[in-house]
Design an enzyme around this catalytic site. Structure first.
Site, PDB file in Angstrom:
ATOM      1  N   HIS A  52     104.903  26.899  39.261  1.00  0.00           N
ATOM      2  CA  HIS A  52     105.515  28.013  38.540  1.00  0.00           C
ATOM      3  C   HIS A  52     106.562  27.518  37.553  1.00  0.00           C
ATOM      4  O   HIS A  52     106.550  27.851  36.367  1.00  0.00           O
ATOM      5  CB  HIS A  52     106.148  28.990  39.539  1.00  0.00           C
ATOM      6  CG  HIS A  52     106.867  30.126  38.897  1.00  0.00           C
ATOM      7  ND1 HIS A  52     108.219  30.122  38.702  1.00  0.00           N
ATOM      8  CD2 HIS A  52     106.391  31.280  38.377  1.00  0.00           C
ATOM      9  CE1 HIS A  52     108.564  31.249  38.104  1.00  0.00           C
ATOM     10  NE2 HIS A  52     107.466  31.976  37.896  1.00  0.00           N
TER      11      HIS A  52
ATOM     12  N   CYS B 188     119.903  36.171   4.343  1.00  0.00           N
ATOM     13  CA  CYS B 188     120.576  34.946   4.780  1.00  0.00           C
ATOM     14  C   CYS B 188     121.266  35.124   6.123  1.00  0.00           C
ATOM     15  O   CYS B 188     122.090  34.326   6.505  1.00  0.00           O
ATOM     16  CB  CYS B 188     121.557  34.462   3.714  1.00  0.00           C
ATOM     17  SG  CYS B 188     122.927  35.585   3.430  1.00  0.00           S
TER      18      CYS B 188
END
Lengths: 743, 743
Positions: B325, B703
């Site tokens: 897992h 930005c």
């Protein structure tokens, strides 16, 4: 503009850059040397000599001869008027009065008439009705053997119009007749300048007269009963700002301060004002910006002072009559003003005003009664005004005409009652947090809630708060019997409820109050502190994080509603979730509220209908209003916060740059006072349209402070909102603004 | 899902609410009493007895007999799977992986095959290529005489696929053939589960295999050269997040820490991680939320741990193989993971991990090398990664396909160079204020500027800053030769530049630095302090209040541009005005900038072309974008601030409620990480449309930090933006995301 005015204006405007005083000085010297008191006592020869002296002044300053060609003189005078449009004080005046979109001033050139041709000549100014009280009686001033300048400049103290009636009865009768004609034509109270030249009357100028709020209301009501105007026109004759004056406080008990009265001047603009004395317009603006209430004290005011006059709570002048600059401007703005108070001597240099033996320095408190002209020492207690008489008649017309409802922001049963007395049709915003400050016990319980570490601790503190909230809600529901009451759940950041002072004090107070350890208190305070509290842990973010808080508030509301309903009160509760930005937030809170309602109704075996809605005060909420309206039963725009976030302006910090923005013309007005229709208004329109598209029955209103600002109210009405909610005090203003946009 | 898996899943899911451990306990006791080690060592009689014990467990807990009707059993198992969809851990998993819009899970019911029918049977899992490196070779694990559960649960340590090749050559050959068929069919690397029952191969399950970034890129490039997929399909085979791993730092010098290596486990997920040790998933989440870097140390992980695994910088487990897992989940997310490290003994109760003589307590620093499996004591230095080989090939395909440009946010010449190396096509955001922190001299000059009372004092301080700024700009222009460089004028509130510490320290430092009096300094600091600095005196509000500041910055930019241009560098400066909310603000700053440009060009006798534009980061700016675009030559969305103001969330304070919002599902993701397309995105679309309508040539980009987040980049590309700008490190991610939206 008459030629007299043109030339005199040109002089006032410092034609060719030579100050007025350079000429006045020569005139004063001449009068002194001739031993006379009035200009008119000088002989023709004296005047000729004076003209030569004036020409020399001109030559000295300008280095060239005074232009003696009349055409050239006229040209220069005209240019001076045109140029005056761009003078700093004209720009400031237009900015204060929100006059925009004009290209400049016009100049009319007319033949000159002379009021100074002896005792059969004279000049005067008048209002066709009393501009202070509205009384239907000519109200003006007259000077025999004088030019208009002498009256308005406030240099010679003018006489009553009865003087004219006695000396020149024929001209007077013609004047009265003309006034009636002009009022019928313009359907308004007029401000008139006139001259009598050798018993013949000349009307020089005529315009709508500025008036006080009281005057405006009486004139409007009278003109309707006289059949001069209809109700719709009358509604437009009173500016909403005018009502502000009527709603301004008056002195609680004028007879109580009688022994403090140090002088009495002219009651130039009614109302009461209390403030700290300043001696220059600049100081008035500066102190006002610091949040101080100031009284501007001047020998006489000039247009340069308009900024300071606007900033002042009241104006006191030593010179000038009821039509002097100070008086006219103050009345237009509803500022309290006492003018022509010749008992006072103003010493600007030492910043003191001397009244007999009394010397009042800068910063000392005085009180002015603009309705009686009294100047009173100290801070005299003020009392709120009330609607009555003409105003009640007038407001009933406004209520007939307007479509948009007017509610009030009120947080206590007392506020609710005042709101109802002022005509509010419900409570649009009840800020539950204000109740928390009402007593020490409450505040202590609130702090226990805030400091709680576990849910159990928090629930225990909330249990203490429940009865306080419930009893307040009961009082408000009772006061608003039959009207909706919109209750906002807790909104402000929790640290606002902490004690004030430095950290040490706060911690010591809280450890005492809560019995917590010092470091526990410290760590909790640290967790509560925020970099930008305005954008932090507040609004529904509290109720989602602490569901027990919302549950307590909802329980208090529903228990109060049921108990009042059981007493026969018609209760219409509307619960408002603050600071919602997503439909999920509202959904979460609505589930809690509806579950509490069910529980309370089943416990108390009554079912009431109620609404749950939301503030729209986050830009995102406006943008996703369609989704939010699927759940919200009403929207209430919180335009204060919406303005903060749409502009990115913190209202607490905007003082750093807003004055610069206003002075540089980057903003036309403070967006927290006058709604920004282009930006914030756009979001309001978007949200209203999308919200109603998703839920046609959606009730939409606004509860920000713009709800009492006339141009903003007009915008809300045009945008189709159902109601505005404002402070109880401003309810009549909103009622009138709403009526004006409807006609 | 096979019946085996179905039943085992049903057991894992605690069918009927009985925990797994109640059964495991009985099994362990049985093995102990029989003196055997493996489940398979138990006899049929033992198992029968065990079943009886299991039934008793059931009876005790549920108070009724275990249902023995097979149909009923099947029904219950199916229901358990369906219900698992709404288990908290499944909800959390979907939330982390942003899986939305699904209605639930499906259940296929199949006949059972058995891998535990002796030595001619077995079971295994494999990837058709190496999921870590991408190498084209089967990569898997096999267990003889076992069921699938035994492999994936990581309880028995499985063997190599070669074991199968030796024991069951025929089944193995068939498996290899099947893998080729499946890869050709699905055009992807597959993750396969299979069982051999008495030498006959059964394919149980097949799905796309999770892989590391390195593996994903190599597989995509290889499959193109193998002719399995075309370039457009290949582009979709690498998740942008995958690149994150390749761009994650590696250890600077692995040979330098050799004597600090205390254990070696399986290299389960590559990359390097440095962090403080925690022992529970909850602690990992909590520490991470406090900004700490943590290594989650567990005996083995389970699906309950996914939250903590996501929060951790690295994961270390004592048990479990490469397909355990921990390993599978970590690789999918690009988390560094060392699994199956049997040298370590984890003591959860005392919060220590013991490795021989070494005891590591909670909070101590360790380093993990996920590529070698090494566990290293202390904080080992990391170095940034670089593009090369397959990645370069792959990225060149992405660049061919994408339409939207990718620029970088870079504040120094070094950043600019790194950005260019990562494929940035210019600088989309150069934050001039970051230069101010670069040295003590600079910071002192900045503080002199801030503390200035008069304009002259401020100008003198600005003169000191000019050369620093100019030389930085020169370096950036040189690094970005031929590409645009977008420079933002000073943005943050000035108090950010003041010294840190308590008021006393700050004042003493500033009096020393500036030579000002203590009370002057105090009063200045007081004036600078703000209630909500985010919404205060910052952005263009600074440059409008202090025009000399904007002039200095513009002068530094133009002087640097001209001097670099004179050296043959192609300079494309774009000046960006921050925090604009009205066209008037931009107009004011543009006039200053253009005047400085004229002056510098005339002084230096050169003319360069340049652009002036604005950030769109205030909601109002987006709403009046048409008016702003009349002046602005470009828009750059500052999505960080735009998100703050659109939601009314302070990024600094959002930690108080955002975790609650995410856990309650009120928000699907952190809007500062993943762009909120509905709200913030709506403003971006409005502004882009209106801006381009007013100026068709308008260049539009973004930005904010969303410029490097794949789903946000896809949104920006679809909204028609010209470019995104992100951190240099994330430029390749943005390049890929932009390409994926284009195919």
């Amino acid at each position: 503009m008459s030629l007299t005015s043109l030339i005199s204006t040109a002089i006032q405007l410092k034609v060719m850059g030579i100050p007025h005083s350079s000429f006045e000085e020569k005139l004063e010297k001449m009068k002194e040397s001739k031993g006379v008191r009035l200009d008119t006592d000088l002989t023709a020869a004296d005047l000729k000599e004076l003209v030569e002296q004036y020409k020399k002044v001109y030559l000295e300053v300008k280095g060239e001869e005074f232009p003696s060609d009349p055409k050239k003189q006229l040209q220069l005078a005209m240019t001076a008027v045109f140029d005056s449009w761009d003078s700093p004080r004209a720009i400031k005046y237009r900015s204060i009065n929100q006059i925009t979109g004009l290209k400049g001033t016009a100049v009319n050139i007319q033949c000159m008439v002379f009021g100074n041709m002896g005792n059969t000549s004279g000049t005067g100014v008048l209002f066709t009705r009393n501009p202070s009280t509205g009384e239907k009686k000519l109200y003006g001033e007259f000077l025999i053997n004088a030019q208009g300048e002498d009256v308005v400049a406030g240099i010679r103290t003018p006489e009553d119009l009865d003087t004219m009636k006695n000396c020149m009865p024929q001209a007077y009768d013609e004047l009265v007749e003309n006034c009636e004609i002009l009022e019928r034509h313009y359907k308004d109270m007029m401000d008139i300048e006139f001259t009598v030249q050798e018993n013949r009357l000349w009307m020089l100028q005529c315009r709508s007269g500025k008036r006080t709020g009281k005057g405006a209301v009486k004139i409007a009501v009278d003109m309707v009963s006289e059949g001069l105007v209809d109700i719709c026109s009358a509604i437009k004759m009173v500016e909403p700002q005018h009502l502000d004056q009527l709603l301004h406080p008056q002195f609680e008990n004028p007879s109580a301060y009688k022994d403090k009265v140090v002088a009495t001047g002219l009651p130039a603009s009614p109302g009461a004002a209390v403030g700290q004395v300043v001696f220059s317009a600049d100081d008035a603006e500066e102190w006002h910006a610091q949040g101080k209430s100031v009284i501007l004290v001047r020998t006489e005011t000039s247009p340069e002072d308009v900024g300071g006059m606007h900033a002042a709570a009241g104006i006191l002048t030593a010179r000038g009559g009821m039509t002097s600059h100070a008086a006219v401007v103050a009345r237009g703005w509803g500022r309290c003003c006492v003018s022509g108070c010749s008992d006072i001597h103003v010493n600007d240099a030492e910043k003191v005003v001397v009244i007999g033996d009394v010397v009042i320095s800068e910063g000392e408190w005085i009180s002015l009664n603009g309705s009686t002209g009294e100047v009173v020492l100290g801070k005299q207690p003020l009392s709120p005004p009330a609607l009555s008489g003409d105003l009640e008649t007038f407001m009933s017309w406004a209520d007939e005409i307007r479509r948009i409802k007017v509610m009030a922001n009120a947080d206590t049963p007392e506020d609710a009652l005042r709101a109802r007395n002022n005509g509010a049709q419900g409570i649009g915003l009840c800020r539950t947090e204000h109740m928390f400050f009402a007593s020490d016990e409450r505040l202590k319980a609130v702090r226990r809630m805030i400091m709680a570490v576990t849910t159990e601790q928090r629930k225990a503190a909330l249990d203490l708060l429940l009865p306080y909230q419930r009893s307040d809600f009961e009082g408000i529901f009772r006061a608003m019997d039959g009207f909706p009451v919109t209750i906002r759940l807790l909104d402000p950041p929790l640290h606002e409820f902490l004690p004030e002072g430095d950290l040490e004090q706060i911690v010591s107070e809280l450890t005492t109050e809560t019995g917590m350890m010092e470091d526990e208190v410290l760590s909790r305070i640290e967790k509560l502190s925020e970099v930008n509290p305005m954008l932090g842990f507040r609004g529904c973010r509290l109720g989602i994080s602490y569901p027990e808080l919302t549950e307590m508030q909802a329980r208090a509301i529903f228990q109060a509603a049921v108990s009042m309903s059981n007493q026969g009160v018609t209760v219409l509760p509307e619960i408002m979730v603050p600071l919602v930005g997503t439909p999920q937030e509202l959904g979460h809170q609505m589930t809690l509220i509806r579950n509490v309602a069910k529980k309370v109704f089943s416990e108390m075996d009554v079912t009431l209908s109620y609404k749950v809605g939301t503030m729209i005060e986050i830009p995102r909420a406006a943008l996703v209003a369609d989704e939010i309206a699927k759940q919200a039963e009403f929207f209430s725009f919180g335009t204060n916060d919406l303005t903060q976030m749409t502009f990115g302006y913190s209202r607490d910090d905007v003082g750093k740059f807003l004055p610069i923005y206003l002075s540089k013309g980057i903003l036309q007005s403070d967006p927290f006072e006058v709604l920004d229709q282009k930006g914030v208004g756009q979001l309001i329109k978007i949200a209203t349209e999308r919200g109603r598209a998703a839920r046609p029955s959606l009730k939409v209103g606004i509860c920000g402070e713009h709800g009492g600002e006339p141009s903003s109210v007009a915008f809300f009405a045009e945008a189709g909102l159902d109601y505005v909610s404002c402070s109880p005090f401003r309810v009549p203003i909103a009622r009138l603004a709403a009526a004006q946009v409807a006609v």
